[in-house]
Design a protein around this motif. Structure first.
Motif, PDB file in Angstrom:
ATOM      1  N   VAL A 156      -8.111  -3.556  -0.574  1.00  0.00           N
ATOM      2  CA  VAL A 156      -6.779  -4.155  -0.437  1.00  0.00           C
ATOM      3  C   VAL A 156      -6.852  -5.652  -0.086  1.00  0.00           C
ATOM      4  O   VAL A 156      -5.869  -6.378  -0.274  1.00  0.00           O
ATOM      5  N   TYR A 184      -1.402  -1.077  -4.239  1.00  0.00           N
ATOM      6  CA  TYR A 184      -2.558  -0.200  -4.141  1.00  0.00           C
ATOM      7  C   TYR A 184      -2.017   1.150  -3.719  1.00  0.00           C
ATOM      8  O   TYR A 184      -1.456   1.284  -2.632  1.00  0.00           O
ATOM      9  N   SER A 185      -2.142   2.135  -4.593  1.00  0.00           N
ATOM     10  CA  SER A 185      -1.570   3.448  -4.304  1.00  0.00           C
ATOM     11  C   SER A 185      -2.687   4.458  -4.116  1.00  0.00           C
ATOM     12  O   SER A 185      -3.537   4.624  -4.991  1.00  0.00           O
ATOM     13  N   VAL A 191       3.310  -1.114   3.993  1.00  0.00           N
ATOM     14  CA  VAL A 191       3.119   0.271   3.566  1.00  0.00           C
ATOM     15  C   VAL A 191       4.473   0.842   3.164  1.00  0.00           C
ATOM     16  O   VAL A 191       5.463   0.663   3.880  1.00  0.00           O
ATOM     17  N   VAL A 207      -6.896   7.691   2.842  1.00  0.00           N
ATOM     18  CA  VAL A 207      -6.858   6.524   3.738  1.00  0.00           C
ATOM     19  C   VAL A 207      -7.227   6.903   5.176  1.00  0.00           C
ATOM     20  O   VAL A 207      -7.803   6.118   5.916  1.00  0.00           O
ATOM     21  N   VAL A 255       0.865  -1.174   0.000  1.00  0.00           N
ATOM     22  CA  VAL A 255       0.000   0.000   0.000  1.00  0.00           C
ATOM     23  C   VAL A 255       0.904   1.227   0.000  1.00  0.00           C
ATOM     24  O   VAL A 255       1.766   1.369   0.864  1.00  0.00           O
TER      25      VAL A 255
END
Ligand code: SAM
Length: 275
Positions: free
Chosen positions: A109, A68-69, A116, A97, A47
């Motif tokens: 996600v 996942y950005s 992260v 987020v 992430v």
């Protein structure tokens, strides 16, 4: 051929939004270094917070299984069309987020473990770290670019000026290390502070069976007025008389005149047993 970041920004007439902490990195060695520091492998779901022009995103995606950005600035869409097209293990999500519930996050996600990796806007560093550390999400590490002085706080030792509530918040759930220092000139535009990359390895089982909420409350109380003795701070925030507070400190093997900044994590754990 991959376009240079500055050419992409120019071609799309992108305008930096200073309020969103937009200081981008284009140096390939640094980007690769951050990915190396994070320890991600081809098995990892990653992430990223703050896609920016996608330079770090691209390096992460070249190693990770799935990325996942998250980004908030939709003005970056044309930039991403040039910088991130054709990367098939990447999803860019225009959401904040910090404003998403765990369930919403998991619906994107998944339920599994993730890491992260982020070059963050500095004003969200602490809320972002706490958002992941205090959640039920399966985060196993956070590798983040932070302001250098915040980096020192995240990994500080007791009895130093940098030792703070956030140091102990990290220690309650894992362990932080500074993996590299990064000068301000590595960013475009250059911010007016230097930075550091910090990696926090999360151990959700750490201090299992201990009352972490209580320990957290003790820590917050101790650092509320850090120049005061712990007796005074406990008196103010726990409604204990000074004699009662002193009694608890002594029972925990501590000096009754001690300040909160002198206590190790273990000392806080021992003190929590007296409540
Ligand atoms: N990762 C890119 C890089 O290394 O060049 C960009 C880094 S820049 C310091 C931070 C990015 O985070 C900006 O693109 C900004 O728009 C975005 N951002 C700001 N607040 C955010 C938030 N709450 N959630 C996600 N992204 C955010």
């Amino acid at each position: 051929m991959e376009m240079k970041m500055k050419d992409v920004l120019q071609a799309t007439s992108f305008r930096f939004n200073k309020a969103l902490g937009q200081n981008f990195i284009s140096d390939t060695n640094l980007l690769k270094g951050i990915v190396t520091d994070s320890g991600i492998t081809p098995d990892d779901v990653v992430v990223e917070i703050g896609t920016g022009a996608g330079t770090l995103t691209r390096q992460i995606a070249s190693v990770a299984k799935q990325v996942y950005s998250f980004e908030v600035d939709q003005n970056l869409i044309p930039v991403h069309e040039l910088s991130l097209s054709g990367i098939d293990n990447l999803q860019v999500i225009f959401r904040d987020v910090l404003k998403m519930k765990d369930d919403e996050f998991k619906s994107i996600v998944g339920e599994g473990e993730f890491k992260v990796v982020a070059n963050l806007p500095y004003y969200i560093t602490t809320p972002l770290i706490m958002r992941f550390l205090e959640s039920e999400l399966n985060v196993t590490s956070l590798t983040i670019m932070v302001q250098e002085e915040v980096g020192r706080r995240l990994v500080a030792k007791p009895n130093t000026a940098d030792y703070s509530a956030i140091t102990l918040a990290v220690l309650l759930r894992g362990e932080g290390t500074i993996t590299r220092k990064v000068g301000r000139n590595m960013f475009y535009p250059a911010p007016n502070v230097d930075s550091a990359v910090v990696r926090i390895d999360v151990d959700k089982d750490k201090l299992a069976g201990e009352n972490k909420a209580l320990i957290h409350k003790l820590v917050r109380s101790a650092f509320l007025m850090r120049r005061k003795t712990l007796v005074n701070n406990l008196n103010a925030s726990f409604g204990l008389s000074k004699a009662e507070a002193a009694e608890k400190l002594i029972a925990a093997g501590l000096d009754e005149r001690v300040r909160g900044e002198a206590l190790s994590l273990e000392d806080y754990v021992n003190l929590s047993h007296q409540f």
